[in-house]
Design an enzyme around this catalytic site. Sequence first.
Site, PDB file in Angstrom:
ATOM      1  N   ASP A 105      22.556  42.232  33.518  1.00  0.00           N
ATOM      2  CA  ASP A 105      22.888  42.704  32.179  1.00  0.00           C
ATOM      3  C   ASP A 105      23.074  41.542  31.216  1.00  0.00           C
ATOM      4  OD1 ASP A 105      22.733  45.208  33.230  1.00  0.00           O
ATOM      5  OD2 ASP A 105      24.820  45.766  32.882  1.00  0.00           O
ATOM      6  N   GLU A 150      31.638  43.393  35.580  1.00  0.00           N
ATOM      7  CA  GLU A 150      31.779  44.707  36.212  1.00  0.00           C
ATOM      8  C   GLU A 150      33.198  44.793  36.739  1.00  0.00           C
ATOM      9  OE1 GLU A 150      29.571  46.912  35.788  1.00  0.00           O
ATOM     10  OE2 GLU A 150      27.927  45.618  35.151  1.00  0.00           O
ATOM     11  N   ASP A 193      28.620  39.107  31.062  1.00  0.00           N
ATOM     12  CA  ASP A 193      28.928  40.507  31.304  1.00  0.00           C
ATOM     13  C   ASP A 193      29.814  40.592  32.537  1.00  0.00           C
ATOM     14  OD1 ASP A 193      28.457  43.419  30.730  1.00  0.00           O
ATOM     15  OD2 ASP A 193      27.655  43.360  32.771  1.00  0.00           O
ATOM     16  N   GLU A 219      33.855  56.669  40.778  1.00  0.00           N
ATOM     17  CA  GLU A 219      33.128  56.698  39.516  1.00  0.00           C
ATOM     18  C   GLU A 219      32.687  55.293  39.084  1.00  0.00           C
ATOM     19  OE1 GLU A 219      37.590  57.368  38.591  1.00  0.00           O
ATOM     20  OE2 GLU A 219      36.097  57.946  40.114  1.00  0.00           O
ATOM     21  N   HIS A 266      24.061  49.033  36.863  1.00  0.00           N
ATOM     22  CA  HIS A 266      24.634  47.911  36.128  1.00  0.00           C
ATOM     23  C   HIS A 266      24.846  46.737  37.095  1.00  0.00           C
ATOM     24  CE1 HIS A 266      26.276  50.114  32.391  1.00  0.00           C
ATOM     25  NE2 HIS A 266      25.389  50.885  32.985  1.00  0.00           N
TER      26      HIS A 266
END
Length: 231
Positions: A155, A9, A7, A52, A150
């Site tokens: 994850d 980010e 995963d 965000e 997250h």
Amino acid sequence: MREIVFDTETTGLNPATGDRMVEIGCVELVNKVETGRTFHAYFNPERAMPAEAEAIHGLSAIFLSDKNCFREHALELLEFIGDCPLVAHNASFDFGFLNFELEVCGHPPVSMFRMVDTVAIARSRHPGAKHSLDALCSRYGIDRSHRVKHGALLDAQLLAQVYVELTGGRQIGLSLAASASADPLTTISLAPRARPYRAPRPHHASAAELAAHAAFVSLLTDPLWPVPAAG
């Protein structure tokens, strides 16, 4: 079979518009079982972190400012993932960022033929249901209480459990081949069991039973079926 569940980010949704990867987490599976080997790194994106994006993963520009850039971890990452299949949730997103970062530092992209997308598998297994990682964890009873934000490694670890369930569940590695060296408590034997001989039991009517039946039928005055003549 070796597989890597991973995963990422990022600072946003599209590397073509300047977004960068800021974290990657990888979990090694062999025959759908976690080996305990992982790869995890944070990256300095060399750009500002949009509010965000930070709200999703909690990685601020200040936190990432002293981290190495992706190019300083690229060879280590490539060595870890090798040439095995790569499993990700909405995998085209993660592959897009991974290949962008590899190309920026002069490495060839990872083949898309190695991509295994758990969203596609979930849509096939559970049409019409929710397919987010949270929803799949709830469906399969996987504890995600520690997932406040997250995180790439967290994850990936959750996704590894989801992936095992999507592709057959915890029994997928069950071997039916008995081994002489196996633990007798966990060995499944396919050899036929010895069974004691049982003589067949008679199921036909005895002469006395036949005579009693004939006597009863002879007393019927209005039978629903023809009474056979005495032989």
